[in-house]
Design a protein around this motif. Structure first.
Motif, mmCIF file in Angstrom:
data_model
loop_
_atom_site.group_PDB
_atom_site.id
_atom_site.type_symbol
_atom_site.label_atom_id
_atom_site.label_comp_id
_atom_site.label_asym_id
_atom_site.label_seq_id
_atom_site.Cartn_x
_atom_site.Cartn_y
_atom_site.Cartn_z
ATOM 1 N N GLN A 13 -7.675 1.645 3.948
ATOM 2 C CA GLN A 13 -7.554 1.418 2.502
ATOM 3 C C GLN A 13 -7.470 -0.062 2.182
ATOM 4 O O GLN A 13 -6.629 -0.782 2.716
ATOM 5 C CB GLN A 13 -6.324 2.114 1.920
ATOM 6 C CG GLN A 13 -6.237 1.926 0.399
ATOM 7 C CD GLN A 13 -4.945 2.412 -0.223
ATOM 8 O OE1 GLN A 13 -4.071 2.925 0.464
ATOM 9 N NE2 GLN A 13 -4.811 2.224 -1.520
ATOM 10 N N TRP A 49 -11.609 3.006 2.057
ATOM 11 C CA TRP A 49 -11.200 3.531 0.753
ATOM 12 C C TRP A 49 -10.856 2.316 -0.098
ATOM 13 O O TRP A 49 -9.931 1.575 0.210
ATOM 14 C CB TRP A 49 -10.028 4.496 0.899
ATOM 15 C CG TRP A 49 -9.147 4.640 -0.327
ATOM 16 C CD1 TRP A 49 -9.468 4.392 -1.627
ATOM 17 C CD2 TRP A 49 -7.777 5.068 -0.338
ATOM 18 N NE1 TRP A 49 -8.402 4.634 -2.455
ATOM 19 C CE2 TRP A 49 -7.349 5.048 -1.692
ATOM 20 C CE3 TRP A 49 -6.881 5.471 0.647
ATOM 21 C CZ2 TRP A 49 -6.052 5.404 -2.070
ATOM 22 C CZ3 TRP A 49 -5.592 5.829 0.267
ATOM 23 C CH2 TRP A 49 -5.192 5.797 -1.070
ATOM 24 N N ARG A 198 -11.786 9.223 -3.069
ATOM 25 C CA ARG A 198 -10.361 9.517 -3.041
ATOM 26 C C ARG A 198 -9.993 9.779 -4.490
ATOM 27 O O ARG A 198 -10.242 8.959 -5.369
ATOM 28 C CB ARG A 198 -9.582 8.343 -2.467
ATOM 29 C CG ARG A 198 -8.053 8.516 -2.494
ATOM 30 C CD ARG A 198 -7.445 7.919 -3.749
ATOM 31 N NE ARG A 198 -5.982 7.994 -3.760
ATOM 32 C CZ ARG A 198 -5.232 7.648 -4.786
ATOM 33 N NH1 ARG A 198 -5.789 7.195 -5.903
ATOM 34 N NH2 ARG A 198 -3.924 7.740 -4.725
#
Length: 557
Positions: A13, A49, A198
């Protein structure tokens, strides 16, 4: 198109505002991400992400979107995004976008139209309600960011729902036009070439009819009875049918308030909805200490609690749904500070132990930026140093309405405030950790001179090197990906021991989550005696009969 390639993948992330600033304005940007893609390729991750980069007035750091098909000025342009996407793909790294569709910004064109009149065609794009007979909101729902979840608008004589900031009005998913708009936007991004979504608080998009009050002492998630509403699976199946099933994607839904039984529906292995979900039981605090102020006065789960929770999710989802594995993200404090030990003596050992404990479970691991370096909480002393709206609102409410001493509230925020995860990435020992040549939007953690990427990338004993090895193992070890999970010695106060079994192959994972040396029970020692070798360990050797402070070792058969 529903090939389950994401089972072998590791997701990283990026919080763009804090990752890398390329132009000296103190704010991370897409060009900064572009510059550091080779670093991520070296780490070995498969998917990025990317937290929201869409056009936004930035009330909640980009989670308040004013245009889903444009880029926030702070981050660059759509051309910059396209360059990142192209280079990432050239490095075999996929890009997963953050889909925020429970709400928009109040500056989105839909909402601007929505509040003009009840007759406006966009009015029903949002959740509007008439005042009660006393002119008050229709119920007592609270915002997840403190205070009422309702805001009155004079022009229409109604309240609109905002589960988060008042600048984040909730969309009305019961309106088929809203769903059509969202699916059209998602298709646009998929056609551009992105690799997944996501989905922010996706379990909240279906509200209960009549907007009933939840528990009187509930927080913004539970008190609103707004999680896992009656149409949630209908809407996700429709999304899957019209968008997701047509592309080779990875999808994960952020699902606060969802239990294991519900998770089997969201992430059912039939592929009709999402690939996996994020649930938050393990980061929601220990049940041993009563909380009076939501998350703020809680404490992290003890090792027995954490082990029991992980085991529950591993066993309940076995053969039914896929897990996501994480201890850190942009909304959580740093995992080494919360679950490990961030002292100079034990930080590296406990960071490696936590990574071992997590990555060897069944599911897709998520690494939050800086986790691979063992970055710690920032422990900033003054509320003026914080930027997170949730922390600022909580400070105001707890010190004024609840009359809690400011020092006590600052202790809460230093422990679990979201800015702990959002301090800039620590690239090297130069000014501001190499994040920016300007003044950073949020101060850099003071320990950047010793904890940074440059000091670790070429060090074979570093936390970075350990994560690199873990990630490589997931790509090659079938037991790590598909083996059945079973917990051992489930009542031990310090040791977390579990096996992963696939056919005649097995892994044994041993983790000591304490700063004490503890003896290994006889039944575990007997099992170790037959092992064929060690797959990974965070000490240079193994000491017979004991696990040293924060030791982790994985045996293989």
């Amino acid at each position: 198109m529903n090939e389950k390639w994401w089972k072998n993948a590791v997701v990283y992330q990026i919080y763009p505002r804090s990752f890398k600033d390329s132009n000296g304005d103190g704010i991370g940007d897409l060009e900064g991400i572009y510059e550091k893609l080779d670093y991520l390729a070296e780490l070995g991750i498969d998917v990025i992400w990317m937290s929201p980069v869409y056009k936004s007035p930035n009330d909640d750091n980009g989670y308040d979107i004013s245009d889903y098909q444009d880029i926030m000025d702070d981050f660059g342009t759509m051309d910059d995004f396209d360059r990142v996407l192209k280079k990432a793909h050239s490095l075999n790294i996929k890009i997963m976008m953050d889909l925020v569709v429970n709400h928009t910004s109040d500056e989105h064109k839909w909402f601007i139209e929505s509040k003009k009149s009840k007759d406006n065609p966009y009015h029903d794009y949002y959740m509007w309600a008439d005042p009660d007979k006393n002119g008050n909101p229709p119920n007592r729902w609270e915002s997840c960011f403190s205070g009422s979840a309702w805001e009155y608008v004079e022009s229409v004589g109604q309240f609109y729902l905002h589960s988060f900031s008042r600048k984040q009005p909730d969309l009305n998913w019961d309106n088929p036009k809203v769903r059509e708009e969202v699916f059209k936007m998602m298709t646009w991004w998929c056609d551009k070439g992105i690799d997944g979504f996501r989905m922010d608080v996706i379990s909240m998009i279906s509200k209960y009819p009549g907007l009933p009050d939840g528990p009187e002492n509930g927080n913004g998630y539970t008190g609103n009875t707004s999680c896992d509403g009656p149409n949630i699976h209908k809407y996700l199946r429709e999304m899957n049918e019209k968008v997701l099933s047509k592309y080779r994607l990875i999808t994960v839904g952020e699902c606060p308030g969802v239990n294991a039984e519900q998770a089997k529906k969201y992430a059912n292995i039939d592929g009709s909805e999402l690939d996996m979900i994020f649930q938050f039981e393990h980061v929601s605090g220990s049940a041993l200490k009563p909380c009076h102020h939501g998350k703020w006065d809680g404490e992290a789960m003890t090792m027995p609690e954490l082990r029991a929770n992980f085991t529950k999710w591993q066993k309940d989802l076995e053969g039914c749904a896929w897990n996501s594995l994480f201890l850190s993200n942009h909304d959580q404090p740093r995992c080494v500070s919360r679950f490990g030990n961030d002292s100079e003596q034990y930080r590296e050992l406990s960071a490696k132990m936590l990574a071992t404990m997590t990555h060897f479970q069944k599911g897709t691991p998520y690494v939050y930026q800086g986790e691979e370096l063992g970055m710690t909480n920032a422990y900033m002393e003054n509320i003026a140093d914080y930027r997170d709206i949730e922390s600022l609102n909580a400070y105001k409410e707890l010190t004024t309405k609840e009359n809690i001493p400011a020092k006590t509230v600052m202790g809460y925020i230093k422990a679990v405030g979201r800015d702990n995860a959002r301090t800039p990435m620590q690239w090297d020992a130069s000014d501001n950790g190499g994040f920016t040549s300007g003044t950073p939007w949020l101060q850099v953690n003071k320990n950047y001179k010793t904890i940074n990427a440059a000091a670790q990338v070429n060090d074979p004993d570093s936390v970075f090197a350990y994560y690199k090895k873990l990630i490589a193992l997931r790509h090659t070890n079938e037991v790590m990906v598909n083996g059945v999970y079973d917990v051992l010695i489930p009542d031990h106060p310090q040791i977390y021991a579990y096996t992963r079994t696939l056919g005649d192959k097995q892994l044994l994972v041993l983790c000591n989550d304490s700063e004490k040396e503890v003896g290994v029970p006889a039944e575990i020692e007997e099992k170790i005696a037959g092992a064929q070798g060690i797959l990974i360990q965070n000490y240079k050797d193994v000491k017979a009969g004991v696990l040293r402070p924060y030791e982790a070792v994985v045996y293989a058969w």
